[in-house]
Scaffold this motif. Structure first.
Motif, mmCIF file in Angstrom:
data_model
loop_
_atom_site.group_PDB
_atom_site.id
_atom_site.type_symbol
_atom_site.label_atom_id
_atom_site.label_comp_id
_atom_site.label_asym_id
_atom_site.label_seq_id
_atom_site.Cartn_x
_atom_site.Cartn_y
_atom_site.Cartn_z
ATOM 1 N N LYS A 19 34.313 46.113 46.052
ATOM 2 C CA LYS A 19 35.547 46.012 45.225
ATOM 3 C C LYS A 19 35.617 45.519 44.091
ATOM 4 O O LYS A 19 36.332 45.414 42.956
ATOM 5 C CB LYS A 19 36.669 44.710 46.379
ATOM 6 N N ARG A 23 37.301 46.906 40.015
ATOM 7 C CA ARG A 23 37.050 46.077 39.141
ATOM 8 C C ARG A 23 36.474 45.927 38.016
ATOM 9 O O ARG A 23 36.825 45.545 36.789
ATOM 10 C CB ARG A 23 38.412 44.503 40.346
ATOM 11 N N ILE A 27 37.227 50.784 36.687
ATOM 12 C CA ILE A 27 38.198 50.759 36.509
ATOM 13 C C ILE A 27 38.260 50.522 35.006
ATOM 14 O O ILE A 27 38.482 51.551 34.188
ATOM 15 C CB ILE A 27 39.677 49.640 36.541
ATOM 16 N N TYR A 80 41.443 52.439 44.633
ATOM 17 C CA TYR A 80 42.094 51.480 43.758
ATOM 18 C C TYR A 80 42.263 52.307 42.963
ATOM 19 O O TYR A 80 42.862 51.783 41.090
ATOM 20 C CB TYR A 80 41.277 50.350 44.441
ATOM 21 N N ALA A 81 41.021 53.302 41.929
ATOM 22 C CA ALA A 81 40.455 53.067 40.784
ATOM 23 C C ALA A 81 40.111 54.507 40.519
ATOM 24 O O ALA A 81 41.554 55.341 42.094
ATOM 25 C CB ALA A 81 38.684 53.304 40.822
ATOM 26 N N TYR A 257 45.253 54.333 46.382
ATOM 27 C CA TYR A 257 45.948 53.999 44.771
ATOM 28 C C TYR A 257 47.264 53.778 44.490
ATOM 29 O O TYR A 257 47.291 53.624 43.458
ATOM 30 C CB TYR A 257 45.689 55.747 44.766
ATOM 31 N N GLN A 259 48.455 50.978 46.175
ATOM 32 C CA GLN A 259 48.157 49.433 46.132
ATOM 33 C C GLN A 259 47.882 49.638 44.810
ATOM 34 O O GLN A 259 48.940 48.069 44.103
ATOM 35 C CB GLN A 259 47.490 48.867 46.757
ATOM 36 N N ARG A 260 47.029 50.494 44.028
ATOM 37 C CA ARG A 260 46.766 50.566 42.703
ATOM 38 C C ARG A 260 48.607 50.632 41.212
ATOM 39 O O ARG A 260 48.676 49.743 40.986
ATOM 40 C CB ARG A 260 45.732 51.428 42.018
ATOM 41 N N ASP A 263 50.860 47.677 42.008
ATOM 42 C CA ASP A 263 50.036 46.675 41.556
ATOM 43 C C ASP A 263 50.707 46.080 39.965
ATOM 44 O O ASP A 263 50.897 45.272 39.200
ATOM 45 C CB ASP A 263 48.948 46.069 41.418
ATOM 46 N N THR A 264 50.872 47.462 39.411
ATOM 47 C CA THR A 264 50.648 48.098 38.535
ATOM 48 C C THR A 264 52.928 47.833 38.073
ATOM 49 O O THR A 264 52.921 47.342 36.900
ATOM 50 C CB THR A 264 50.675 49.424 37.720
ATOM 51 N N GLU A 351 50.403 53.880 32.456
ATOM 52 C CA GLU A 351 49.693 53.987 33.442
ATOM 53 C C GLU A 351 50.388 54.549 34.033
ATOM 54 O O GLU A 351 50.487 56.034 34.486
ATOM 55 C CB GLU A 351 48.637 52.855 33.839
#
Length: 390
Positions: A19, A23, A27, A80-81, A257, A259-260, A263-264, A351
Motif C-alpha cells: 500500500k 502511493r 501513483i 489502486y494505481a 481501481y 476504489q481509486r 476516492d477521486t 483523471e
C-alpha cells in the motif's frame, strides 16, 4: 483442499508495504508512464525486487507461495494505481504460472517457474484473428515433426507480447474439432525461437503503459518437451483453468481501481462548489457516491468468496460471476465519476476521463460479460441436470 499460502502475519506486513509503495512510488510515476507509454525500467526492477512477479510461484521455485485469496487481495491493492502495473505482472501470475503448476511436468516447472518468479515476462496466446472463445475455429496448428512439433498461425491482442520471454501458446494438434476441445494443445514457446515475430503494439483506448500485439508463428520448430504436461489434447482445459485465476485477477483489478475512482470523485465533490456549497452536500451527488461504495463492497465480498472457493478446487461459476459483476461495476463507478465532475470529467486535464477509458476493457478481456453469462448459465444447467438425474 485449500493451499496453505503465505504466513498470515507476513502477508499482512507485505500488504502494508505494498500500500505504501503504491502511493509513494507507483501513483507519482503515473504521469511519466502515460506520457511515455511504458513503465520505467527502475520501477520494473523495484517490482521484481518486491517479488511482484512471483507471488503465486511455489517457494521452492523462488516465489512467495501465496494462495488464491492472498493473490487476489494483492492484485486488488496493486490495482489502486495505473492498470499497467498489474498488467505487466498478471499474465505471469494468474495464467502462465497457474497452467504450469496445474499441468506442467517437473522438468517444465524447474525450467520456467524460477525465471518467471524472477521477473521474466510471459504472455498467453489463445485469441486469434478469427477465434477467441470459439476454440473450434482456432487456426494455429502444431504438426508433429519427429519427436517435436512445428507451429504455424497467428495470435491477436496478446498482452505483454512485445516484452515476453515465454509464450504459452494454444494450437490445434488435430484438424478435427474433438469433444471437450481435445483438438487443442498448449505449448511453452520461448519467444526468441526462430520463426516467431511480434507485430507493432496496438494503439488502445486506454491503459497506457500496457502493451498488446499480434504474434506470428512461421514454421516454429519446438522439441517434444515444449508440449505442456507432455500430453496432447489438454491445452484448452489448461487454458480454461488458468482463466479462472485470470478472471479473479481482472475482478480484483476492477475493485481496486474502482476504489481509486471513487476516492477521486469524493475529493472533487468535496472541493467543487456550486450555489455556495460543496456539491457533495447535494443529495443526488451523494446517491452516486453511495451506490458506488455499496457496489465496490459487493464486489469485494464476491471476490473473497470466489477466491476461497477457487483455492479449494473448481469454482467456475463463482469466478465468472465475480469477474462479471466487478468489471461492470467498475464501469458504472467510472461513469458516475465523470458525471460528478460534470464538464471537467470530459477533459483530459482531470483523471476522471482517463479512469473512464481505462475501465472499459475490464468487461471484455478474460471473457466478455456476454461469454461469462453463457459460462454461468451452462454450468448452472449442467449442475441442475446432474442433480435431477441423481
Amino acid at each position: 483442499m485449500a493451499t496453505t499460502g503465505m504466513d498470515p502475519e507476513i502477508f499482512d506486513q507485505f500488504i502494508d508495504q505494498l500500500k505504501r509503495y503504491v502511493r509513494e512510488r507507483l501513483i507519482p510515476a503515473e504521469a511519466e508512464v502515460i506520457a511515455n507509454d511504458r513503465i520505467p525500467d527502475d520501477l520494473l526492477d523495484e517490482m521484481r525486487e518486491m517479488g511482484l512477479f512471483g507471488l503465486t510461484m511455489p517457494e521452492e521455485y523462488g516465489g512467495s507461495g501465496m494462495n488464491v485469496p492472498q493473490y487476489v487481495e494483492t492484485i486488488r491493492v496493486l490495482s489502486y494505481a495505473l492498470p499497467a502495473y498489474r498488467s505487466i505482472t498478471s499474465i505471469n501470475l494468474g495464467m502462465v504460472c497457474s497452467a504450469l503448476k496445474n499441468s506442467g511436468t517437473d522438468e517444465q516447472k524447474a525450467e520456467w517457474l524460477p525465471r518467471l518468479a524472477a521477473g521474466e515476462i510471459a504472455c498467453f496466446g489463445l485469441t486469434e484473428p478469427g477465434s477467441g472463445s470459439d476454440s473450434a475455429a482456432m487456426a494455429t496448428t502444431a504438426r508433429k515433426d519427429g519427436n517435436g512439433y512445428v507451429l504455424n498461425g497467428s495470435k491477436r491482442y496478446i498482452t505483454n507480447a512485445p516484452h515476453a520471454k515465454l509464450g504459452l501458446i494454444m494450437a490445434r494438434t488435430s484438424q478435427e474439432a474433438l469433444p471437450r476441445n481435445a483438438h487443442v494443445s498448449a505449448f511453452l514457446v520461448p519467444m526468441d525461437s526462430p520463426g516467431i515475430s511480434v507485430g507493432k503494439p496496438d494503439r488502445k483506448m486506454g491503459q497506457s503503459g500496457s502493451h498488446i500485439a499480434d504474434i506470428y508463428l512461421d514454421d516454429v520448430k519446438l522439441p517434444g518437451d515444449a508440449l505442456l504436461g507432455g500430453e496432447e489434447g489438454k491445452g484448452f482445459a489448461t487454458a480454461m483453468q488458468s482463466l479462472d485465476n485470470g478472471r479473479l485477477s481482472v475482478g480484483a483489478a476492477s475493485a481496486g481501481y474502482a476504489q481509486r475512482i471513487l476516492d477521486t470523485a469524493l475529493r472533487y465533490a468535496s472541493e467543487r462548489k456550486a450555489f455556495g456549497e460543496p456539491i457533495a452536500n447535494f443529495q443526488l451527488i451523494q446517491a452516486m457516491l453511495a451506490d458506488s461504495r455499496a457496489e465496490i463492497y459487493a464486489a469485494e465480498c464476491m471476490l473473497r468468496d470466489a477466491s476461497e472457493k477457487a483455492d479449494k478446487g473448481k469454482a467456475i461459476i463463482e469466478c465468472a460471476s465475480a469477474k462479471m459483476f466487478a468489471s461492470e461495476m467498475c464501469n458504472r463507478v467510472a461513469d458516475r465519476c465523470v458525471q460528478i465532475h460534470g464538464g471537467a470529467g470530459y477533459l483530459a486535464e482531470y483523471e476522471a476521463e482517463r479512469f473512464y477509458r481505462d475501465s472499459r476493457i475490464y468487461t471484455i478481456y478474460e471473457g466478455t460479460t456476454q461469454i461469462l453469462q453463457l459460462v454461468i448459465a451452462k454450468n448452472m444447467l449442467r449442475e441442475f441436470a446432474a442433480g435431477a438425474a441423481a
